[in-house]
Design an enzyme around this catalytic site. Sequence first.
Site, PDB file in Angstrom:
ATOM      1  N   GLU A 256      46.531  58.391  51.725  1.00 35.60           N
ATOM      2  CA  GLU A 256      47.236  57.670  50.666  1.00 35.60           C
ATOM      3  C   GLU A 256      46.372  57.690  49.400  1.00 35.60           C
ATOM      4  O   GLU A 256      45.231  57.223  49.419  1.00 35.60           O
ATOM      5  CB  GLU A 256      47.471  56.235  51.125  1.00 35.60           C
ATOM      6  CG  GLU A 256      48.302  55.447  50.153  1.00 35.60           C
ATOM      7  CD  GLU A 256      48.630  54.067  50.690  1.00 35.60           C
ATOM      8  OE1 GLU A 256      47.693  53.363  51.093  1.00 35.60           O
ATOM      9  OE2 GLU A 256      49.814  53.700  50.692  1.00 35.60           O
TER      10      GLU A 256
ATOM     11  N   GLU B 174      51.771  44.980  56.978  1.00 40.94           N
ATOM     12  CA  GLU B 174      52.453  45.929  56.092  1.00 40.94           C
ATOM     13  C   GLU B 174      51.354  46.758  55.447  1.00 40.94           C
ATOM     14  O   GLU B 174      50.621  46.259  54.598  1.00 40.94           O
ATOM     15  CB  GLU B 174      53.232  45.190  54.996  1.00 40.94           C
ATOM     16  CG  GLU B 174      54.277  44.222  55.511  1.00 40.94           C
ATOM     17  CD  GLU B 174      55.508  44.915  56.022  1.00 40.94           C
ATOM     18  OE1 GLU B 174      55.642  46.145  55.872  1.00 40.94           O
ATOM     19  OE2 GLU B 174      56.349  44.221  56.600  1.00 40.94           O
TER      20      GLU B 174
ATOM     21  N   LYS C  56      46.076  33.647  50.493  1.00 38.23           N
ATOM     22  CA  LYS C  56      44.856  34.258  49.946  1.00 38.23           C
ATOM     23  C   LYS C  56      45.311  35.503  49.199  1.00 38.23           C
ATOM     24  O   LYS C  56      45.550  36.550  49.788  1.00 38.23           O
ATOM     25  CB  LYS C  56      43.915  34.625  51.096  1.00 38.23           C
ATOM     26  CG  LYS C  56      42.448  34.664  50.749  1.00 38.23           C
ATOM     27  CD  LYS C  56      42.051  35.691  49.718  1.00 38.23           C
ATOM     28  CE  LYS C  56      41.903  37.100  50.179  1.00 38.23           C
ATOM     29  NZ  LYS C  56      41.713  38.047  49.065  1.00 38.23           N
TER      30      LYS C  56
ATOM     31  N   CYS D 184      53.376  51.277  47.925  1.00 39.86           N
ATOM     32  CA  CYS D 184      53.143  51.721  49.301  1.00 39.86           C
ATOM     33  C   CYS D 184      54.237  52.672  49.780  1.00 39.86           C
ATOM     34  O   CYS D 184      53.979  53.522  50.606  1.00 39.86           O
ATOM     35  CB  CYS D 184      52.994  50.521  50.217  1.00 39.86           C
ATOM     36  SG  CYS D 184      54.205  49.272  49.898  1.00 39.86           S
TER      37      CYS D 184
HETATM   38  P1  NAD Z   1      43.049  45.726  50.721  1.00 44.81           P
HETATM   39  O1  NAD Z   1      43.336  45.924  52.143  1.00 44.81           O
HETATM   40  O2  NAD Z   1      41.705  46.073  50.230  1.00 44.81           O
HETATM   41  O3  NAD Z   1      43.281  44.205  50.308  1.00 44.81           O
HETATM   42  C1  NAD Z   1      44.462  43.504  50.585  1.00 44.81           C
HETATM   43  C2  NAD Z   1      44.146  42.047  50.760  1.00 44.81           C
HETATM   44  O4  NAD Z   1      43.370  41.905  51.941  1.00 44.81           O
HETATM   45  C3  NAD Z   1      43.323  41.437  49.642  1.00 44.81           C
HETATM   46  O5  NAD Z   1      43.724  40.107  49.439  1.00 44.81           O
HETATM   47  C4  NAD Z   1      41.908  41.480  50.208  1.00 44.81           C
HETATM   48  O6  NAD Z   1      41.057  40.504  49.669  1.00 44.81           O
HETATM   49  C5  NAD Z   1      42.173  41.211  51.667  1.00 44.81           C
HETATM   50  N1  NAD Z   1      41.169  41.748  52.586  1.00 44.81           N
HETATM   51  C6  NAD Z   1      40.413  42.866  52.452  1.00 44.81           C
HETATM   52  N2  NAD Z   1      39.603  42.998  53.511  1.00 44.81           N
HETATM   53  C7  NAD Z   1      39.854  41.951  54.347  1.00 44.81           C
HETATM   54  C8  NAD Z   1      39.319  41.528  55.588  1.00 44.81           C
HETATM   55  N3  NAD Z   1      38.356  42.206  56.204  1.00 44.81           N
HETATM   56  N4  NAD Z   1      39.808  40.404  56.147  1.00 44.81           N
HETATM   57  C9  NAD Z   1      40.787  39.688  55.549  1.00 44.81           C
HETATM   58  N5  NAD Z   1      41.311  40.024  54.353  1.00 44.81           N
HETATM   59  C10 NAD Z   1      40.858  41.152  53.758  1.00 44.81           C
HETATM   60  O7  NAD Z   1      44.212  46.497  49.992  1.00 44.81           O
HETATM   61  P2  NAD Z   1      44.488  46.597  48.435  1.00 44.81           P
HETATM   62  O8  NAD Z   1      43.488  47.583  47.910  1.00 44.81           O
HETATM   63  O9  NAD Z   1      44.566  45.270  47.792  1.00 44.81           O
HETATM   64  O10 NAD Z   1      45.979  47.187  48.433  1.00 44.81           O
HETATM   65  C11 NAD Z   1      46.258  48.525  48.521  1.00 44.81           C
HETATM   66  C12 NAD Z   1      46.735  48.925  49.903  1.00 44.81           C
HETATM   67  O11 NAD Z   1      47.796  48.088  50.354  1.00 44.81           O
HETATM   68  C13 NAD Z   1      47.300  50.290  49.952  1.00 44.81           C
HETATM   69  O12 NAD Z   1      46.782  50.963  51.064  1.00 44.81           O
HETATM   70  C14 NAD Z   1      48.805  50.097  50.093  1.00 44.81           C
HETATM   71  O13 NAD Z   1      49.518  51.112  50.683  1.00 44.81           O
HETATM   72  C15 NAD Z   1      48.877  48.865  50.871  1.00 44.81           C
HETATM   73  N6  NAD Z   1      50.145  48.184  50.625  1.00 44.81           N
HETATM   74  C16 NAD Z   1      51.104  48.167  51.602  1.00 44.81           C
HETATM   75  C17 NAD Z   1      52.321  47.548  51.392  1.00 44.81           C
HETATM   76  C18 NAD Z   1      53.383  47.483  52.445  1.00 44.81           C
HETATM   77  O14 NAD Z   1      54.273  46.659  52.358  1.00 44.81           O
HETATM   78  N7  NAD Z   1      53.350  48.285  53.471  1.00 44.81           N
HETATM   79  C19 NAD Z   1      52.581  46.930  50.181  1.00 44.81           C
HETATM   80  C20 NAD Z   1      51.595  46.977  49.208  1.00 44.81           C
HETATM   81  C21 NAD Z   1      50.379  47.592  49.459  1.00 44.81           C
END
Ligand code: NAD
Length: 475
Positions: free
Chosen positions: A380, A245, A170, A279
Site C-alpha cells: 500500500e 479496518e 484515541k 484505504c
Molecule cells: P497507524 O496504524 O499508524 O495509526 C492508526 C491509529 O493507530 C493511530 O491513532 C495510531 O496512534 C494508533 N496506533 C499506532 N500504533 C498503535 C499500537 N501499537 N497500539 C495501539 N494503537 C496504535 O495508521 P495511519 O498511518 O494513521 O493510517 C494509515 C493506514 O490506515 C493505512 O494503512 C490505511 O490503509 C489504513 N486505513 C484503513 C481504513 C479502512 O477502513 N480499512 C481506513 C483508513 C485507513
Amino acid sequence: MLLKDKLFIAGRWVAPHGRETIDVHNAGNGQVMGRVPAGDAADADAAVKAARSAFESWRNSCPASRAEFLEKISAGLKARADELARTIAQEVGMPLKMSGRIQAGLPIANFANYARILKDFIFEEKTGNSLVIREAAGVAVAITPWNYPLHQIALKVAPALAAGCSVVLKPSEIAPFNAFILAEVVESVGLPAGVFNLVTGYGPAVGEALVAHADVDVVSFTGSTRAGKRISELAAQSVKRVALELGGKSASLILDDADLAAAVKGTLNGCYLNSGQTCTALTRMLVPDSAYEEAKKIAAELAKGFTVGDPLAEATKLGPLSSQAQLDRVRGYIAKGIAEGAELVAGGAEAPEGAPAGGYYVRPTVFGKVKNSMTIAREEIFGPVLSIIPYRDEEEAVRIANDSPYGLAGAVWSKDEARAQRVARRIRAGQVDVNGGAFNMNAPFGGFKQSGHGREAGKYGLEEFLEYKSLQLKG
Ligand code: NAD
C-alpha cells in the site's frame, strides 16, 4: 495556533497526567498548526474508568433517547461544518471543497443515520422458546487514523453510542483537532458524563494501554495492518472483541468491452482521491493487452489535469500528503517502481513544480507495464500513484486482482452489466464497485484477508457493538 492542553474524561476537560505534547503540522506548508497532549497509560486508565462507571446506566437507556443524542451531535457538528472542513483540509491535505463534502459531510450524515437506524433496529426476537436479545457489548475503545479522521471516528463512535456502549476515543496524533471539535459538541449536547471520553497521544503509549486494559470489552481499530496485528496480539491476552479496518491494494478490473475512457477516469479518480490516502484507493488498474496503449494515454493525460496545490486554494485538485513521513514513503515507492523496471508514464519522485514551500506535495504519478509481483503492486503506497497492469484474458485478470495480501475493495467495468457483476462476485474483497456505482453509507464496509475483519457502516456497523443473549423461557 490551535493549542489543546486538556483531555475530555468523565464529562469534564481535565489536565493530562504528564506534560508531553505533540506538534500537529499543517500539510499545506509544513508549519506547526497546533499542539495536543501526549496522553499516557494513566490517562488511558482514567478514561476507561469513566467509561466503565457510565456504562450501566447508558446501556439501560432507551434507544429513542440515544437516537436523540445522536441527532443532536449531528446537528452540533453541522453548525461547525465549515470549521471542520477547514481544519481537516489543513491536517490531512484534502482540497477544501471536497473536505467540506466528505470530511465534514460524511460524519454529520453518519451520526444522523445511526439515529435513524436505531428507530428500526430489532433488539429482541423470539426463536422457539428463546428470547434473543441484542445488548451493548460494554466499554468500547476506538482507535482511528488520519486520512478521513472524523469519518472514521463517526463510524465507530456513532454505532457504539447507538448500541449502548460507552466509548474511549484515541484519535490519530497527526489529525486530532477534529476530534476535539466532536468532544466539544458532545459536551454541548449534555451526553451523560463518561459515556464519551477523548484521550490523545501516540499509539504505543496510550493506544496500547487502552487495548490491554482489563475493563475494556471491545476494540475497534482503523489504521495500518502493522498496528492492527499488534492490537490483535494485545487484545487476545484478555480475549477482547476486535474489529480491524486495515489497508488495501485494490484492483480496478477493466474488461475488454468496457467504455475505456469512463473506466480509466473512474479508476484514476478513485486512486487519487485524498491524494491517494484512501484505504479503498483503486491503485492497480488491470487492462486488456489490446487496450493497454490507449489506457496509458488516457491516464497520462488525465493525471496532468490534477493541479497540485495548497488545500485551501480554489484551483487545487490534488492537495499535499499529510506528513513528512508520508511524503518520504511515497517518494521512496516511486523510486522503487522505476528501479524495478515499471514504465514511468506520468509524474515522478521529484517535488512538483510550483507547489507551496514546506508542504508535503507529490506529483500525480502513473506507472505502466507493471507486473503484479513488483513492490508498487503489492504494498500500500498511500499516495497518488497508479499502476497499470496489462492482462491476457478474463481469467488472468481475476487471478491478478485476487493475487494480493489485501482484500478491501475493487472495481469492475464492462458494458455488459451481467458480466460485470459475475466478475465482481469473483473478487475477494469487501466492496466492489460495478461500473462506477456510487458509495453507499448503509452498505457494509470492511475487508477480506489482511484488510481486516468486522464491518462498519449502516446496521452492520451497529452489530459490531452488540452481543447476543438468549433467555430460554419455560412457557
Ligand atoms: P497507524 O496504524 O499508524 O495509526 C492508526 C491509529 O493507530 C493511530 O491513532 C495510531 O496512534 C494508533 N496506533 C499506532 N500504533 C498503535 C499500537 N501499537 N497500539 C495501539 N494503537 C496504535 O495508521 P495511519 O498511518 O494513521 O493510517 C494509515 C493506514 O490506515 C493505512 O494503512 C490505511 O490503509 C489504513 N486505513 C484503513 C481504513 C479502512 O477502513 N480499512 C481506513 C483508513 C485507513
